[in-house]
Structures are given as structure tokens and as C-alpha cells.
Design a protein around this motif. Structure first.
Motif, PDB file in Angstrom:
ATOM      1  N   ASP A 205       0.810  -1.210   0.000  1.00 44.45           N
ATOM      2  CA  ASP A 205       0.000   0.000   0.000  1.00 44.45           C
ATOM      3  C   ASP A 205       0.848   1.267   0.000  1.00 44.45           C
ATOM      4  O   ASP A 205       0.463   2.276  -0.587  1.00 44.45           O
ATOM      5  N   ALA A 206       1.985   1.226   0.659  1.00 40.57           N
ATOM      6  CA  ALA A 206       2.833   2.418   0.748  1.00 40.57           C
ATOM      7  C   ALA A 206       3.382   2.824  -0.620  1.00 40.57           C
ATOM      8  O   ALA A 206       3.444   4.007  -0.951  1.00 40.57           O
ATOM      9  N   ASN A 207       3.765   1.823  -1.407  1.00 32.39           N
ATOM     10  CA  ASN A 207       4.356   2.100  -2.721  1.00 32.39           C
ATOM     11  C   ASN A 207       3.389   1.883  -3.884  1.00 32.39           C
ATOM     12  O   ASN A 207       3.757   2.089  -5.033  1.00 32.39           O
ATOM     13  N   ARG A 208       2.169   1.448  -3.566  1.00 35.12           N
ATOM     14  CA  ARG A 208       1.124   1.209  -4.565  1.00 35.12           C
ATOM     15  C   ARG A 208       1.604   0.240  -5.646  1.00 35.12           C
ATOM     16  O   ARG A 208       1.574   0.528  -6.835  1.00 35.12           O
ATOM     17  N   THR A 209       2.055  -0.929  -5.179  1.00 36.83           N
ATOM     18  CA  THR A 209       2.503  -1.969  -6.102  1.00 36.83           C
ATOM     19  C   THR A 209       1.836  -3.287  -5.751  1.00 36.83           C
ATOM     20  O   THR A 209       1.350  -3.492  -4.624  1.00 36.83           O
ATOM     21  N   VAL A 210       1.831  -4.206  -6.715  1.00 31.82           N
ATOM     22  CA  VAL A 210       1.356  -5.576  -6.473  1.00 31.82           C
ATOM     23  C   VAL A 210       2.411  -6.541  -6.989  1.00 31.82           C
ATOM     24  O   VAL A 210       3.117  -6.271  -7.966  1.00 31.82           O
ATOM     25  N   PHE A 211       2.487  -7.664  -6.305  1.00 29.36           N
ATOM     26  CA  PHE A 211       3.370  -8.750  -6.717  1.00 29.36           C
ATOM     27  C   PHE A 211       2.537 -10.021  -6.734  1.00 29.36           C
ATOM     28  O   PHE A 211       1.844 -10.327  -5.765  1.00 29.36           O
ATOM     29  N   LEU A 212       2.599 -10.750  -7.843  1.00 30.13           N
ATOM     30  CA  LEU A 212       1.793 -11.956  -8.021  1.00 30.13           C
ATOM     31  C   LEU A 212       2.692 -13.178  -7.916  1.00 30.13           C
ATOM     32  O   LEU A 212       3.569 -13.391  -8.759  1.00 30.13           O
ATOM     33  N   LYS A 213       2.463 -13.966  -6.901  1.00 31.60           N
ATOM     34  CA  LYS A 213       3.252 -15.168  -6.697  1.00 31.60           C
ATOM     35  C   LYS A 213       2.617 -16.341  -7.447  1.00 31.60           C
ATOM     36  O   LYS A 213       1.405 -16.490  -7.454  1.00 31.60           O
ATOM     37  N   GLY A 214       3.435 -17.143  -8.054  1.00 35.02           N
ATOM     38  CA  GLY A 214       2.920 -18.304  -8.778  1.00 35.02           C
ATOM     39  C   GLY A 214       2.200 -17.891 -10.047  1.00 35.02           C
ATOM     40  O   GLY A 214       2.643 -17.010 -10.777  1.00 35.02           O
ATOM     41  N   ARG A 215       1.044 -18.506 -10.305  1.00 35.68           N
ATOM     42  CA  ARG A 215       0.300 -18.257 -11.540  1.00 35.68           C
ATOM     43  C   ARG A 215      -0.895 -17.338 -11.318  1.00 35.68           C
ATOM     44  O   ARG A 215      -1.868 -17.367 -12.079  1.00 35.68           O
ATOM     45  N   ALA A 216      -0.852 -16.535 -10.273  1.00 34.59           N
ATOM     46  CA  ALA A 216      -1.952 -15.608 -10.001  1.00 34.59           C
ATOM     47  C   ALA A 216      -2.034 -14.543 -11.087  1.00 34.59           C
ATOM     48  O   ALA A 216      -1.034 -14.194 -11.729  1.00 34.59           O
ATOM     49  N   GLY A 217      -3.226 -14.000 -11.278  1.00 38.27           N
ATOM     50  CA  GLY A 217      -3.452 -12.921 -12.231  1.00 38.27           C
ATOM     51  C   GLY A 217      -4.839 -12.352 -12.005  1.00 38.27           C
ATOM     52  O   GLY A 217      -5.692 -12.979 -11.368  1.00 38.27           O
ATOM     53  N   PHE A 218      -5.087 -11.141 -12.504  1.00 39.36           N
ATOM     54  CA  PHE A 218      -6.353 -10.455 -12.268  1.00 39.36           C
ATOM     55  C   PHE A 218      -7.268 -10.543 -13.490  1.00 39.36           C
ATOM     56  O   PHE A 218      -6.826 -10.352 -14.620  1.00 39.36           O
ATOM     57  N   ASP A 219      -8.560 -10.783 -13.236  1.00 39.40           N
ATOM     58  CA  ASP A 219      -9.591 -10.777 -14.260  1.00 39.40           C
ATOM     59  C   ASP A 219     -10.725  -9.901 -13.742  1.00 39.40           C
ATOM     60  O   ASP A 219     -11.415 -10.273 -12.787  1.00 39.40           O
ATOM     61  N   LEU A 220     -10.934  -8.743 -14.363  1.00 38.00           N
ATOM     62  CA  LEU A 220     -11.928  -7.786 -13.902  1.00 38.00           C
ATOM     63  C   LEU A 220     -13.230  -7.864 -14.681  1.00 38.00           C
ATOM     64  O   LEU A 220     -14.048  -6.944 -14.632  1.00 38.00           O
ATOM     65  N   GLY A 221     -13.442  -8.974 -15.377  1.00 37.33           N
ATOM     66  CA  GLY A 221     -14.660  -9.122 -16.166  1.00 37.33           C
ATOM     67  C   GLY A 221     -15.927  -9.107 -15.336  1.00 37.33           C
ATOM     68  O   GLY A 221     -16.999  -8.768 -15.840  1.00 37.33           O
ATOM     69  N   GLY A 222     -15.824  -9.458 -14.042  1.00 36.57           N
ATOM     70  CA  GLY A 222     -17.001  -9.499 -13.197  1.00 36.57           C
ATOM     71  C   GLY A 222     -17.407  -8.168 -12.603  1.00 36.57           C
ATOM     72  O   GLY A 222     -18.421  -8.099 -11.896  1.00 36.57           O
ATOM     73  N   CYS A 223     -16.657  -7.103 -12.883  1.00 39.31           N
ATOM     74  CA  CYS A 223     -17.013  -5.799 -12.308  1.00 39.31           C
ATOM     75  C   CYS A 223     -16.764  -4.637 -13.258  1.00 39.31           C
ATOM     76  O   CYS A 223     -17.076  -3.490 -12.923  1.00 39.31           O
TER      77      CYS A 223
END
Length: 265
Positions: A113-131
Motif C-alpha cells: 500500500d505504501a508504494n502502490r505496487t502488487v506482486f503476483l506469486k505463482g500463476r496468479a493474475g487479475f480478471d476484472l470481467g465481473g465488475c
């Protein structure tokens, strides 16, 4: 974009055949057709930009870059996308993981939150199709308010609807809900200054929502409808209630400030 103005009723109709994966129809009421057309053109331009921002498949878009690079190192982003991801983090918590933009991998996401970054471990990823359409409707509502448009109906593919004010000949906008088994009208919702989101498995569109807890598609023949002031709340909650077990539905609903909800089976 198709547009037409009907002087006798002061109705302006605009339609975009393909936007955010579906058709957009806009009904506005006013005495200045040129101004209404200009507003609709601005809507389309803004929503095209949002579509690029939120679409994980757009190789020029911000979300695509986050999904691609954040598996290697923490990735920063503009405030708009960061706020969307923060909303989705809250929705994940409020719905006991039933609304999950990672499809079951939220525990592999590290937010700084302090640096406004995200790190995805493994095969995670974002899908915003539901919103995504919810954010589009929230933006449209802001445009309508800025232009003092008090009577409008915005329809994203009959599943995401924004109602401003009332129908010109009534106390509300009547919007029908299709029954998941028969395809016939199940109920008419009375909308006024609110949003309606509908998710579910219909005869023409079965099994398209993934349960993030199991990784498989929800096959129940049911429809969830949520009416709320905030269209993003409505979108997230309909998806969550499609996934939630019956014993968790009320607990999840109580986390949201909504007007009403329905589950048709």
C-alpha cells in the motif's frame, strides 16, 4: 455509434453494438439533441479508455501489463487501476472469497500500500470481467450528474443497468428479469436512481461463471439480481451470490449497502 432523437418525446437514443463485450444502449431525455449527442460521444470515448484499462487481454492495456510483469517483480500503476484493485480486495473479504478476481489465487497476491505496487506469486493474475461494467456505469452516472441529466436509462446487454430518475410516464423505470429455466419474465424491477446487475445461467448462456473456491464453472440454473445505488457493489454481489452456498448468502448480503436482491431458481 447509432443515434436518433425523437422531438415529440424529447428522447435521445444512442447505441454502441460492441463495448466491453456487449451492446450499450443509452436513453436520455432533454431539449438539446446536439448536447445529448456530444455527451454520448464522450461516454463512448471514456468507456473505450476504461475498457483498455481493465481488459486483461488488451496487450496495450494497464491490466495486461500488471498480469505480465507482476509475476516477476512488484509493479506500480496509476491511481485509477490501483483503486479498482483495492475495491476488489474489499469485495473478496466481504464475500468470504466468493468474489475473487484471481479465480482462487488471492492468497498469492502481495499488495504494497505504501508504494502502490502488487506482486503476483505463482500463476496468479487479475480478471476484472465481473465488475468492469459496474465501473463503467459509475463513471456514466458521474457524467450525467455533471451535465444535470436527471432522467436516463443505460443498458449494458440487459445485465448491467443504470436508472437515473424515473420513466417520463411513471414513478420508476420498469425492467424485467428473465427466468433462468423458462426464459419468460420472472419479475419486473422498479428502478429509480439506482443500478441493477443480473448474473446467472440462462438457457442461452449456461455455465460461464467460475467458482474460485473449486475452479469449476457454476452449473446451477439460477439468476441473481441485485439493486444498489453503487453499480460496482451490485456487479460484485451478483457474482458472489452465484457462487455462495445458501447458508452464506445472508451473511454476504449484510456486508453491502444495497436496496434489494433476488435469487431465481
Amino acid at each position: 455509434m447509432y443515434t436518433n432523437y425523437y422531438p415529440s418525446s424529447q428522447l435521445f437514443h444512442a447505441s454502441v453494438p460492441l463495448l466491453m463485450g456487449t451492446r450499450l444502449d443509452v436513453l436520455l431525455f432533454g431539449e438539446a439533441p446536439a448536447a445529448l449527442e456530444s455527451l454520448c460521444r464522450r461516454m463512448e470515448t471514456d468507456l473505450r479508455r476504461m475498457e483498455r484499462l481493465l481488459n486483461r487481454f488488451d496487450t496495450e492495456g494497464a491490466l495486461y501489463r500488471v498480469n505480465r510483469d507482476a509475476v516477476i517483480y512488484p509493479v506500480g500503476m496509476a491511481e485509477e487501476l490501483w483503486m479498482v484493485l483495492q475495491d476488489c480486495r474489499r469485495y473478496f473479504e466481504w464475500t468470504d472469497g466468493c468474489f475473487d478476481i484471481t479465480r482462487g489465487c488471492f492468497d498469492r497476491v502481495e499488495f504494497d500500500d505504501a508504494n502502490r505496487t502488487v506482486f503476483l506469486k505463482g500463476r496468479a493474475g487479475f480478471d476484472l470481467g465481473g465488475c468492469g461494467k459496474g465501473y463503467a456505469l459509475r463513471h456514466i452516472r458521474q457524467l450525467l450528474d455533471a451535465e444535470a441529466i436527471t432522467r436516463a436509462l443505460i443498458n449494458f446487454g440487459d445485465s448491467s443497468i443504470l436508472a437515473a430518475g424515473t420513466h417520463p410516464h411513471g414513478d420508476y423505470w420498469p425492467v424485467g428479469i428473465e427466468h433462468p429455466r423458462t426464459g419468460e419474465p420472472a419479475e419486473v424491477m422498479h428502478l429509480r436512481d439506482c443500478s441493477l446487475s443480473v448474473s446467472g445461467n440462462r438457457p442461452a448462456q449456461p455455465a460461464h461463471i467460475i467458482n474460485p473456491k473449486t475452479g469449476v464453472y457454476v452449473t446451477d440454473r439460477k439468476i441473481v439480481a441485485v439493486v444498489a445505488e453503487d453499480p460496482v457493489d451490485a456487479e460484485a454481489l451478483t457474482t458472489a451470490l452465484m457462487v455462495a452456498t445458501p447458508d452464506k448468502v445472508k451473511k454476504i448480503v449484510n456486508q453491502f449497502n444495497i436496496i434489494e436482491y433476488r435469487i431465481y431458481e
